[in-house]
Design an enzyme around this catalytic site. Sequence first.
Site, short mmCIF file in Angstrom:
data_model
loop_
_atom_site.label_atom_id
_atom_site.label_comp_id
_atom_site.label_asym_id
_atom_site.label_seq_id
_atom_site.Cartn_x
_atom_site.Cartn_y
_atom_site.Cartn_z
N THR A 57 -0.02 -5.74 2.14
CA THR A 57 1.09 -6.12 3.02
C THR A 57 1.31 -5.04 4.08
O THR A 57 1.00 -3.87 3.87
CB THR A 57 2.39 -6.32 2.22
N PRO A 112 0.80 -1.23 0.00
CA PRO A 112 0.00 0.00 0.00
C PRO A 112 0.83 1.28 0.00
O PRO A 112 0.30 2.35 -0.29
CB PRO A 112 -0.83 -0.12 1.28
N THR A 113 2.11 1.20 0.32
CA THR A 113 2.94 2.40 0.36
C THR A 113 3.69 2.65 -0.94
O THR A 113 4.27 3.73 -1.12
CB THR A 113 3.96 2.32 1.52
N GLU A 145 16.88 -5.74 -2.81
CA GLU A 145 16.76 -5.77 -1.36
C GLU A 145 17.97 -6.48 -0.75
O GLU A 145 18.68 -7.22 -1.43
CB GLU A 145 15.47 -6.51 -0.94
N ASN A 147 9.50 -9.99 -5.68
CA ASN A 147 10.41 -11.02 -5.19
C ASN A 147 9.75 -11.86 -4.10
O ASN A 147 9.86 -13.10 -4.09
CB ASN A 147 11.69 -10.38 -4.66
#
Length: 315
Positions: free
Chosen positions: A41, A11-12, A273, A72
Amino acid sequence: MRKRARIIYNPTSGKEQFKRELPDALIKLEKAGYETSAYATEKIGDATLEAERAMHENYDVLIAAGGDGTLNEVVNGIAEKPNRPKLGVIPMGTVNDFGRALHIPNDIMGALDVIIEGHSTKVDIGKMNNRYFINLAAGGQLTQVSYETPSKLKSIVGPFAYYIKGFEMLPQMKAVDLRIEYDGNVFQGEALLFFLGLTNSMAGFEKLVPDAKLDDGYFTLIIVEKSNLAELGHIMTLASRGEHTKHPKVIYEKAKAINISSFTDLQLNVDGEYGGKLPANFLNLERHIDVFAPNDIVNEELINNDHVDDNLIEE
Protein backbone atom coordinates in the site's frame (compact mmCIF):
# COMPACT_ATOMS: atom_id res chain seq x y z
CA MET A 1 -5.07 -27.35 -7.57
CA ARG A 2 -2.92 -24.91 -5.59
CA LYS A 3 -4.64 -22.27 -3.52
CA ARG A 4 -3.94 -18.64 -4.35
CA ALA A 5 -2.98 -16.14 -1.66
CA ARG A 6 -2.60 -12.37 -1.95
CA ILE A 7 -0.61 -10.49 0.69
CA ILE A 8 -1.66 -6.87 1.19
CA TYR A 9 0.90 -5.12 3.36
CA ASN A 10 1.76 -1.71 4.73
CA PRO A 11 5.48 -1.30 4.00
CA THR A 12 5.96 1.27 6.78
CA SER A 13 4.43 -0.80 9.61
CA GLY A 14 6.68 -2.37 12.21
CA LYS A 15 9.72 -0.30 11.21
CA GLU A 16 9.48 -1.80 7.70
CA GLN A 17 10.19 -5.29 9.05
CA PHE A 18 7.65 -7.06 6.84
CA LYS A 19 9.04 -5.37 3.74
CA ARG A 20 12.46 -6.80 4.59
CA GLU A 21 11.13 -10.30 5.28
CA LEU A 22 8.70 -10.44 2.34
CA PRO A 23 10.92 -12.70 0.17
CA ASP A 24 11.15 -15.25 3.00
CA ALA A 25 7.39 -15.00 3.58
CA LEU A 26 6.66 -15.70 -0.09
CA ILE A 27 8.98 -18.71 -0.10
CA LYS A 28 7.40 -20.09 3.07
CA LEU A 29 3.88 -19.86 1.63
CA GLU A 30 4.97 -21.32 -1.71
CA LYS A 31 6.51 -24.33 0.07
CA ALA A 32 3.23 -24.77 1.96
CA GLY A 33 1.32 -25.07 -1.30
CA TYR A 34 0.13 -21.53 -1.95
CA GLU A 35 0.58 -19.62 -5.18
CA THR A 36 1.38 -16.28 -3.57
CA SER A 37 1.75 -12.65 -4.65
CA ALA A 38 2.02 -9.39 -2.73
CA TYR A 39 0.87 -5.77 -2.92
CA ALA A 40 2.34 -2.82 -0.99
CA THR A 41 0.00 0.00 0.00
CA GLU A 42 1.03 3.62 -0.54
CA LYS A 43 -1.86 5.65 0.86
CA ILE A 44 -5.10 5.41 2.81
CA GLY A 45 -7.68 3.32 0.97
CA ASP A 46 -5.20 1.28 -1.08
CA ALA A 47 -5.74 -1.90 0.94
CA THR A 48 -9.51 -1.72 0.42
CA LEU A 49 -9.17 -1.31 -3.35
CA GLU A 50 -6.63 -4.12 -3.58
CA ALA A 51 -8.84 -6.45 -1.51
CA GLU A 52 -11.70 -5.76 -3.92
CA ARG A 53 -9.44 -6.51 -6.90
CA ALA A 54 -8.23 -9.73 -5.30
CA MET A 55 -11.82 -10.84 -4.77
CA HIS A 56 -12.64 -10.24 -8.42
CA GLU A 57 -9.61 -12.37 -9.31
CA ASN A 58 -10.93 -15.19 -7.07
CA TYR A 59 -8.08 -15.43 -4.58
CA ASP A 60 -8.69 -18.08 -1.93
CA VAL A 61 -6.87 -16.22 0.85
CA LEU A 62 -6.14 -12.58 1.62
CA ILE A 63 -3.38 -11.83 4.11
CA ALA A 64 -3.33 -8.43 5.82
CA ALA A 65 0.15 -7.50 7.06
CA GLY A 66 0.14 -4.25 9.01
CA GLY A 67 -1.65 -2.62 11.90
CA ASP A 68 -5.33 -2.61 12.80
CA GLY A 69 -5.91 0.12 10.20
CA THR A 70 -4.60 -2.04 7.36
CA LEU A 71 -6.72 -4.96 8.55
CA ASN A 72 -9.77 -2.68 8.69
CA GLU A 73 -9.24 -1.60 5.09
CA VAL A 74 -8.94 -5.19 3.87
CA VAL A 75 -12.15 -6.13 5.70
CA ASN A 76 -13.92 -3.17 4.07
CA GLY A 77 -12.84 -4.49 0.68
CA ILE A 78 -14.51 -7.88 1.15
CA ALA A 79 -17.31 -7.40 3.69
CA GLU A 80 -20.12 -6.67 1.22
CA LYS A 81 -19.21 -9.43 -1.21
CA PRO A 82 -20.51 -13.01 -1.30
CA ASN A 83 -18.04 -15.91 -1.27
CA ARG A 84 -15.46 -13.97 0.69
CA PRO A 85 -11.90 -15.35 0.82
CA LYS A 86 -10.42 -16.46 4.11
CA LEU A 87 -8.49 -13.81 5.97
CA GLY A 88 -4.98 -14.19 7.33
CA VAL A 89 -3.49 -11.68 9.75
CA ILE A 90 0.17 -10.75 10.25
CA PRO A 91 0.20 -8.19 13.10
CA MET A 92 2.72 -5.44 12.37
CA GLY A 93 1.18 -2.40 14.08
CA THR A 94 1.74 -0.73 17.43
CA VAL A 95 -1.00 -2.49 19.42
CA ASN A 96 -2.56 -5.11 17.11
CA ASP A 97 -5.79 -5.51 19.08
CA PHE A 98 -7.40 -8.03 16.74
CA GLY A 99 -4.27 -10.16 16.57
CA ARG A 100 -4.07 -10.13 20.36
CA ALA A 101 -7.68 -11.25 20.65
CA LEU A 102 -7.07 -14.25 18.38
CA HIS A 103 -3.67 -15.07 19.95
CA ILE A 104 -1.89 -14.63 16.62
CA PRO A 105 1.90 -14.45 17.13
CA ASN A 106 3.52 -11.04 16.70
CA ASP A 107 6.45 -12.49 14.78
CA ILE A 108 6.00 -12.80 11.02
CA MET A 109 6.93 -16.45 10.62
CA GLY A 110 4.78 -17.45 13.59
CA ALA A 111 1.78 -15.66 12.09
CA LEU A 112 2.41 -17.39 8.76
CA ASP A 113 2.48 -20.75 10.55
CA VAL A 114 -1.07 -20.05 11.77
CA ILE A 115 -2.20 -19.54 8.17
CA ILE A 116 -0.32 -22.59 6.89
CA GLU A 117 -1.77 -24.84 9.61
CA GLY A 118 -5.15 -23.94 8.15
CA HIS A 119 -7.39 -23.72 11.22
CA SER A 120 -9.98 -20.97 10.91
CA THR A 121 -12.95 -19.54 12.77
CA LYS A 122 -15.74 -17.21 11.75
CA VAL A 123 -15.94 -13.93 13.66
CA ASP A 124 -18.41 -11.08 13.94
CA ILE A 125 -17.76 -7.72 12.34
CA GLY A 126 -19.55 -4.41 12.79
CA LYS A 127 -21.22 -2.21 10.22
CA MET A 128 -21.27 1.53 10.97
CA ASN A 129 -23.37 3.49 8.49
CA ASN A 130 -21.72 2.48 5.20
CA ARG A 131 -18.40 1.12 6.48
CA TYR A 132 -17.20 -1.90 8.44
CA PHE A 133 -14.97 -2.61 11.42
CA ILE A 134 -13.53 -5.74 12.99
CA ASN A 135 -12.51 -4.70 16.49
CA LEU A 136 -14.03 -1.51 17.90
CA ALA A 137 -15.84 1.74 17.36
CA ALA A 138 -15.66 4.49 19.95
CA GLY A 139 -16.33 8.14 20.65
CA GLY A 140 -15.06 10.72 23.12
CA GLN A 141 -11.87 12.75 23.35
CA LEU A 142 -9.82 9.95 24.90
CA THR A 143 -10.69 7.62 22.02
CA GLN A 144 -8.89 9.96 19.62
CA VAL A 145 -5.56 8.96 21.16
CA SER A 146 -4.80 6.21 18.63
CA TYR A 147 -4.89 8.47 15.57
CA GLU A 148 -3.54 11.62 17.23
CA THR A 149 -0.42 9.98 18.67
CA PRO A 150 2.67 10.95 16.62
CA SER A 151 4.15 8.13 14.52
CA LYS A 152 7.64 8.96 15.76
CA LEU A 153 6.59 8.48 19.39
CA LYS A 154 4.95 5.13 18.51
CA SER A 155 8.14 3.95 16.79
CA ILE A 156 10.20 4.81 19.88
CA VAL A 157 8.08 3.50 22.76
CA GLY A 158 5.50 1.30 21.02
CA PRO A 159 2.11 0.87 22.75
CA PHE A 160 3.21 3.09 25.64
CA ALA A 161 2.88 6.02 23.24
CA TYR A 162 -0.89 5.74 23.54
CA TYR A 163 -0.78 5.88 27.31
CA ILE A 164 1.53 8.90 27.24
CA LYS A 165 -0.81 10.72 24.86
CA GLY A 166 -3.85 9.57 26.84
CA PHE A 167 -2.61 10.97 30.13
CA GLU A 168 -1.75 14.20 28.32
CA MET A 169 -5.37 14.49 27.15
CA LEU A 170 -7.08 13.58 30.44
CA PRO A 171 -7.33 17.14 31.86
CA GLN A 172 -8.97 18.35 28.61
CA MET A 173 -11.75 15.77 28.60
CA LYS A 174 -15.32 17.04 28.60
CA ALA A 175 -18.59 15.15 28.78
CA VAL A 176 -21.03 15.45 25.89
CA ASP A 177 -24.79 14.90 25.64
CA LEU A 178 -25.50 11.58 23.94
CA ARG A 179 -28.53 9.57 22.97
CA ILE A 180 -27.71 5.89 22.62
CA GLU A 181 -30.44 3.47 21.58
CA TYR A 182 -29.55 -0.21 21.90
CA ASP A 183 -31.89 -3.16 21.36
CA GLY A 184 -34.94 -1.32 22.68
CA ASN A 185 -33.13 0.47 25.52
CA VAL A 186 -32.09 4.13 25.68
CA PHE A 187 -29.30 6.03 27.41
CA GLN A 188 -29.70 9.78 27.28
CA GLY A 189 -27.33 11.98 29.22
CA GLU A 190 -23.78 13.22 29.60
CA ALA A 191 -20.94 10.80 28.90
CA LEU A 192 -17.17 11.05 28.60
CA LEU A 193 -16.78 8.23 26.12
CA PHE A 194 -18.33 5.09 24.70
CA PHE A 195 -17.01 1.88 23.16
CA LEU A 196 -18.58 -0.76 20.95
CA GLY A 197 -16.35 -3.80 21.20
CA LEU A 198 -16.21 -6.97 19.13
CA THR A 199 -13.19 -8.50 20.89
CA ASN A 200 -11.67 -8.43 24.36
CA SER A 201 -8.75 -6.17 23.37
CA MET A 202 -9.14 -2.43 22.81
CA ALA A 203 -6.21 0.01 22.74
CA GLY A 204 -4.09 -2.67 24.39
CA PHE A 205 -6.52 -3.16 27.29
CA GLU A 206 -7.07 -6.91 27.03
CA LYS A 207 -9.64 -7.01 29.84
CA LEU A 208 -11.85 -4.13 28.76
CA VAL A 209 -14.45 -6.71 27.69
CA PRO A 210 -13.81 -9.58 30.12
CA ASP A 211 -16.74 -11.66 28.82
CA ALA A 212 -16.12 -11.08 25.10
CA LYS A 213 -17.22 -13.59 22.48
CA LEU A 214 -15.93 -13.11 18.96
CA ASP A 215 -18.82 -14.92 17.29
CA ASP A 216 -21.99 -14.40 19.36
CA GLY A 217 -23.62 -11.68 17.24
CA TYR A 218 -23.42 -9.02 19.97
CA PHE A 219 -21.48 -5.83 20.51
CA THR A 220 -20.29 -5.05 24.00
CA LEU A 221 -21.43 -1.48 24.69
CA ILE A 222 -19.48 0.45 27.32
CA ILE A 223 -20.56 3.97 28.30
CA VAL A 224 -18.54 6.01 30.79
CA GLU A 225 -20.85 8.62 32.26
CA LYS A 226 -19.73 12.11 33.25
CA SER A 227 -16.97 11.71 35.85
CA ASN A 228 -14.33 13.80 37.53
CA LEU A 229 -10.63 13.17 36.91
CA ALA A 230 -10.21 11.01 40.03
CA GLU A 231 -13.20 8.83 39.10
CA LEU A 232 -11.95 8.41 35.54
CA GLY A 233 -8.49 7.46 36.75
CA HIS A 234 -10.06 4.86 39.04
CA ILE A 235 -12.14 3.45 36.17
CA MET A 236 -9.03 3.13 33.98
CA THR A 237 -7.19 1.32 36.77
CA LEU A 238 -10.11 -1.07 37.21
CA ALA A 239 -10.28 -1.60 33.43
CA SER A 240 -6.70 -2.88 33.37
CA ARG A 241 -7.92 -5.72 35.64
CA GLY A 242 -11.33 -6.25 34.05
CA GLU A 243 -13.08 -4.95 37.18
CA HIS A 244 -14.68 -1.79 35.77
CA THR A 245 -18.00 -3.29 34.70
CA LYS A 246 -19.69 -2.73 38.08
CA HIS A 247 -18.46 0.84 38.61
CA PRO A 248 -21.46 3.18 39.14
CA LYS A 249 -20.30 5.48 36.32
CA VAL A 250 -19.95 2.62 33.82
CA ILE A 251 -22.82 1.19 31.76
CA TYR A 252 -21.93 -2.25 30.41
CA GLU A 253 -24.40 -3.92 28.04
CA LYS A 254 -24.71 -6.33 25.10
CA ALA A 255 -26.56 -5.34 21.92
CA LYS A 256 -26.96 -6.33 18.27
CA ALA A 257 -28.07 -2.93 16.92
CA ILE A 258 -27.10 0.50 18.26
CA ASN A 259 -27.93 4.04 17.19
CA ILE A 260 -25.93 6.97 18.60
CA SER A 261 -26.60 10.67 18.12
CA SER A 262 -25.53 13.95 19.69
CA PHE A 263 -25.90 17.69 19.21
CA THR A 264 -22.14 17.88 19.82
CA ASP A 265 -19.67 17.56 16.94
CA LEU A 266 -18.20 14.26 18.14
CA GLN A 267 -15.53 12.34 16.22
CA LEU A 268 -15.51 8.55 16.01
CA ASN A 269 -12.64 6.09 16.27
CA VAL A 270 -13.05 2.96 14.13
CA ASP A 271 -10.41 0.23 14.55
CA GLY A 272 -7.92 2.84 15.74
CA GLU A 273 -8.45 5.27 12.87
CA TYR A 274 -10.58 8.39 12.34
CA GLY A 275 -14.10 7.19 11.50
CA GLY A 276 -16.11 10.32 10.80
CA LYS A 277 -18.64 11.92 13.14
CA LEU A 278 -21.99 11.20 14.76
CA PRO A 279 -24.79 10.31 14.13
CA ALA A 280 -24.09 6.65 13.48
CA ASN A 281 -26.00 3.41 13.18
CA PHE A 282 -24.25 0.19 14.17
CA LEU A 283 -25.20 -3.37 13.27
CA ASN A 284 -23.45 -6.59 14.29
CA LEU A 285 -22.90 -9.00 11.37
CA GLU A 286 -22.62 -12.36 13.05
CA ARG A 287 -19.82 -14.76 12.00
CA HIS A 288 -19.30 -12.75 8.83
CA ILE A 289 -15.55 -13.18 8.21
CA ASP A 290 -13.57 -16.44 8.23
CA VAL A 291 -10.17 -15.83 9.86
CA PHE A 292 -7.16 -18.10 10.32
CA ALA A 293 -6.50 -18.61 14.02
CA PRO A 294 -4.32 -20.84 16.21
CA ASN A 295 -5.86 -24.23 16.88
CA ASP A 296 -5.86 -23.66 20.63
CA ILE A 297 -8.34 -20.79 20.20
CA VAL A 298 -11.05 -23.49 20.23
CA ASN A 299 -10.34 -24.02 23.91
CA GLU A 300 -10.78 -20.35 24.72
CA GLU A 301 -13.99 -18.78 26.00
CA LEU A 302 -13.72 -16.19 23.20
CA ILE A 303 -15.01 -18.67 20.62
CA ASN A 304 -18.03 -20.96 20.78
CA ASN A 305 -16.57 -24.44 20.34
CA ASP A 306 -19.41 -25.69 18.13
CA HIS A 307 -18.63 -22.91 15.64
CA VAL A 308 -14.95 -23.60 15.06
CA ASP A 309 -14.02 -24.63 11.54
CA ASP A 310 -11.03 -26.87 10.87
CA ASN A 311 -10.10 -26.10 7.28
CA LEU A 312 -6.70 -27.47 6.39
CA ILE A 313 -4.74 -26.82 3.20
CA GLU A 314 -5.54 -29.15 0.37
CA GLU A 315 -2.24 -30.29 -1.04
